[in-house]
Design a protein around this motif. Structure first.
Motif, PDB file in Angstrom:
ATOM      1  N   ILE A  46      30.069  53.303   6.540  1.00  9.09           N
ATOM      2  CA  ILE A  46      31.197  53.359   5.618  1.00  9.09           C
ATOM      3  C   ILE A  46      32.375  52.581   6.186  1.00  9.09           C
ATOM      4  O   ILE A  46      32.981  51.753   5.525  1.00  9.09           O
ATOM      5  N   SER A  47      32.702  52.850   7.426  1.00  6.31           N
ATOM      6  CA  SER A  47      33.933  52.311   7.994  1.00  6.31           C
ATOM      7  C   SER A  47      33.838  50.866   8.449  1.00  6.31           C
ATOM      8  O   SER A  47      34.815  50.113   8.325  1.00  6.31           O
ATOM      9  N   LEU A  48      32.718  50.434   8.976  1.00  6.36           N
ATOM     10  CA  LEU A  48      32.633  49.071   9.510  1.00  6.36           C
ATOM     11  C   LEU A  48      32.781  47.985   8.450  1.00  6.36           C
ATOM     12  O   LEU A  48      33.593  47.072   8.627  1.00  6.36           O
ATOM     13  N   PRO A  49      32.057  48.036   7.323  1.00  7.24           N
ATOM     14  CA  PRO A  49      32.269  46.987   6.314  1.00  7.24           C
ATOM     15  C   PRO A  49      33.696  47.006   5.760  1.00  7.24           C
ATOM     16  O   PRO A  49      34.293  45.950   5.538  1.00  7.24           O
ATOM     17  N   ALA A  50      34.258  48.197   5.569  1.00  9.11           N
ATOM     18  CA  ALA A  50      35.626  48.294   5.049  1.00  9.11           C
ATOM     19  C   ALA A  50      36.625  47.720   6.042  1.00  9.11           C
ATOM     20  O   ALA A  50      37.550  46.989   5.668  1.00  9.11           O
ATOM     21  N   THR A  51      36.443  48.025   7.313  1.00  6.09           N
ATOM     22  CA  THR A  51      37.349  47.523   8.346  1.00  6.09           C
ATOM     23  C   THR A  51      37.244  46.014   8.476  1.00  6.09           C
ATOM     24  O   THR A  51      38.257  45.305   8.544  1.00  6.09           O
ATOM     25  N   LEU A  52      36.032  45.487   8.513  1.00  2.00           N
ATOM     26  CA  LEU A  52      35.845  44.038   8.631  1.00  2.00           C
ATOM     27  C   LEU A  52      36.453  43.304   7.439  1.00  2.00           C
ATOM     28  O   LEU A  52      37.117  42.269   7.599  1.00  2.00           O
ATOM     29  N   PHE A  53      36.251  43.842   6.241  1.00  2.53           N
ATOM     30  CA  PHE A  53      36.817  43.231   5.036  1.00  2.53           C
ATOM     31  C   PHE A  53      38.344  43.244   5.100  1.00  2.53           C
ATOM     32  O   PHE A  53      39.001  42.245   4.800  1.00  2.53           O
ATOM     33  N   ALA A  54      38.911  44.375   5.482  1.00  2.91           N
ATOM     34  CA  ALA A  54      40.370  44.506   5.560  1.00  2.91           C
ATOM     35  C   ALA A  54      40.955  43.528   6.569  1.00  2.91           C
ATOM     36  O   ALA A  54      41.964  42.870   6.299  1.00  2.91           O
ATOM     37  N   LEU A  55      40.337  43.412   7.722  1.00  2.00           N
ATOM     38  CA  LEU A  55      40.827  42.486   8.740  1.00  2.00           C
ATOM     39  C   LEU A  55      40.727  41.035   8.271  1.00  2.00           C
ATOM     40  O   LEU A  55      41.650  40.244   8.456  1.00  2.00           O
ATOM     41  N   GLU A  56      39.596  40.699   7.668  1.00  2.00           N
ATOM     42  CA  GLU A  56      39.380  39.322   7.222  1.00  2.00           C
ATOM     43  C   GLU A  56      40.363  38.910   6.134  1.00  2.00           C
ATOM     44  O   GLU A  56      40.825  37.783   6.085  1.00  2.00           O
ATOM     45  N   HIS A  57      40.700  39.846   5.244  1.00  2.00           N
ATOM     46  CA  HIS A  57      41.556  39.526   4.099  1.00  2.00           C
ATOM     47  C   HIS A  57      42.997  40.012   4.271  1.00  2.00           C
ATOM     48  O   HIS A  57      43.778  39.957   3.318  1.00  2.00           O
ATOM     49  N   LYS A  59      44.186  42.984   4.465  1.00  2.00           N
ATOM     50  CA  LYS A  59      44.410  44.064   3.503  1.00  2.00           C
ATOM     51  C   LYS A  59      44.255  45.398   4.206  1.00  2.00           C
ATOM     52  O   LYS A  59      43.829  45.466   5.353  1.00  2.00           O
ATOM     53  N   LYS A  60      44.556  46.463   3.490  1.00  2.00           N
ATOM     54  CA  LYS A  60      44.322  47.806   3.998  1.00  2.00           C
ATOM     55  C   LYS A  60      43.029  48.342   3.389  1.00  2.00           C
ATOM     56  O   LYS A  60      42.680  48.002   2.264  1.00  2.00           O
ATOM     57  N   ALA A  61      42.342  49.171   4.147  1.00  2.00           N
ATOM     58  CA  ALA A  61      41.129  49.823   3.652  1.00  2.00           C
ATOM     59  C   ALA A  61      41.406  51.321   3.558  1.00  2.00           C
ATOM     60  O   ALA A  61      42.010  51.900   4.450  1.00  2.00           O
ATOM     61  N   ILE A  62      40.975  51.926   2.482  1.00  2.00           N
ATOM     62  CA  ILE A  62      41.118  53.370   2.308  1.00  2.00           C
ATOM     63  C   ILE A  62      39.730  53.973   2.282  1.00  2.00           C
ATOM     64  O   ILE A  62      38.882  53.565   1.489  1.00  2.00           O
ATOM     65  N   VAL A  63      39.502  54.920   3.171  1.00  2.00           N
ATOM     66  CA  VAL A  63      38.229  55.626   3.228  1.00  2.00           C
ATOM     67  C   VAL A  63      38.531  57.094   2.986  1.00  2.00           C
ATOM     68  O   VAL A  63      39.279  57.713   3.728  1.00  2.00           O
ATOM     69  N   SER A  64      37.957  57.646   1.941  1.00  2.00           N
ATOM     70  CA  SER A  64      38.173  59.054   1.605  1.00  2.00           C
ATOM     71  C   SER A  64      36.894  59.820   1.890  1.00  2.00           C
ATOM     72  O   SER A  64      35.796  59.331   1.611  1.00  2.00           O
ATOM     73  N   THR A  65      37.032  61.006   2.472  1.00  2.00           N
ATOM     74  CA  THR A  65      35.855  61.814   2.791  1.00  2.00           C
ATOM     75  C   THR A  65      35.977  63.195   2.161  1.00  2.00           C
ATOM     76  O   THR A  65      37.071  63.637   1.823  1.00  2.00           O
ATOM     77  N   HIS A  66      34.849  63.851   2.047  1.00  2.00           N
ATOM     78  CA  HIS A  66      34.817  65.188   1.457  1.00  2.00           C
ATOM     79  C   HIS A  66      35.244  66.264   2.458  1.00  2.00           C
ATOM     80  O   HIS A  66      35.787  67.280   2.074  1.00  2.00           O
ATOM     81  N   THR A  67      35.006  66.015   3.720  1.00  2.00           N
ATOM     82  CA  THR A  67      35.296  67.047   4.721  1.00  2.00           C
ATOM     83  C   THR A  67      36.313  66.569   5.750  1.00  2.00           C
ATOM     84  O   THR A  67      36.387  65.384   6.085  1.00  2.00           O
ATOM     85  N   ILE A  68      37.077  67.507   6.267  1.00  2.00           N
ATOM     86  CA  ILE A  68      38.027  67.207   7.338  1.00  2.00           C
ATOM     87  C   ILE A  68      37.267  66.777   8.587  1.00  2.00           C
ATOM     88  O   ILE A  68      37.707  65.890   9.317  1.00  2.00           O
ATOM     89  N   ASN A  69      36.108  67.370   8.814  1.00  2.00           N
ATOM     90  CA  ASN A  69      35.305  67.018   9.986  1.00  2.00           C
ATOM     91  C   ASN A  69      34.967  65.529   9.986  1.00  2.00           C
ATOM     92  O   ASN A  69      35.114  64.848  11.008  1.00  2.00           O
ATOM     93  N   LEU A  70      34.539  64.999   8.853  1.00  2.00           N
ATOM     94  CA  LEU A  70      34.202  63.575   8.786  1.00  2.00           C
ATOM     95  C   LEU A  70      35.470  62.724   8.907  1.00  2.00           C
ATOM     96  O   LEU A  70      35.460  61.677   9.545  1.00  2.00           O
ATOM     97  N   GLN A  71      36.575  63.171   8.339  1.00  2.00           N
ATOM     98  CA  GLN A  71      37.844  62.453   8.497  1.00  2.00           C
ATOM     99  C   GLN A  71      38.206  62.329   9.975  1.00  2.00           C
ATOM    100  O   GLN A  71      38.593  61.269  10.451  1.00  2.00           O
ATOM    101  N   GLU A  72      38.075  63.434  10.700  1.00  2.00           N
ATOM    102  CA  GLU A  72      38.411  63.426  12.124  1.00  2.00           C
ATOM    103  C   GLU A  72      37.457  62.540  12.918  1.00  2.00           C
ATOM    104  O   GLU A  72      37.873  61.853  13.844  1.00  2.00           O
ATOM    105  N   GLN A  73      36.182  62.540  12.559  1.00  2.00           N
ATOM    106  CA  GLN A  73      35.227  61.671  13.240  1.00  2.00           C
ATOM    107  C   GLN A  73      35.606  60.202  13.045  1.00  2.00           C
ATOM    108  O   GLN A  73      35.554  59.411  13.988  1.00  2.00           O
ATOM    109  N   LEU A  74      35.978  59.850  11.817  1.00  2.00           N
ATOM    110  CA  LEU A  74      36.380  58.470  11.552  1.00  2.00           C
ATOM    111  C   LEU A  74      37.619  58.109  12.356  1.00  2.00           C
ATOM    112  O   LEU A  74      37.691  57.044  12.968  1.00  2.00           O
TER     113      LEU A  74
END
Length: 81
Positions: A46-57, A59-74
């Motif tokens: 989830i995070s790598l393609p979004a991050t690479l795209f944001a850096l290349e262009h 831009k900012k990338a927004i990643v939304s997750t269902h759980t706080i646990n996954l948010q913290e892992q990211l």
């Protein structure tokens, strides 16, 4: 197994499918919704393609997750490593 920075990684087709879906959506400038079960490994595909795209262009990338646990892992395991 592949290695990156001294760590070994196991190929998982579900991760590749998620990463490709995210990258395609970004390329079309579309919204993407990705869901995978626990243990599949959601962080990188989830995070790598979004991050690479944001850096290349510049831009900012927004990643939304269902759980706080996954948010913290990211936040602590991907973006601050």
């Amino acid at each position: 197994m592949a290695a990156f920075k001294g760590k070994e990684f196991e190929f998982r087709s579900q991760q590749q499918e998620m990463a490709v879906a995210v990258a395609r959506a970004l390329g079309r400038r579309a919204t993407s919704s990705v869901e995978a079960g626990t243990g599949v490994g959601n962080r990188s595909p989830i995070s790598l393609p979004a991050t690479l795209f944001a850096l290349e262009h510049h831009k900012k990338a927004i990643v939304s997750t269902h759980t706080i646990n996954l948010q913290e892992q990211l936040l602590y395991k991907i973006f601050r490593s």
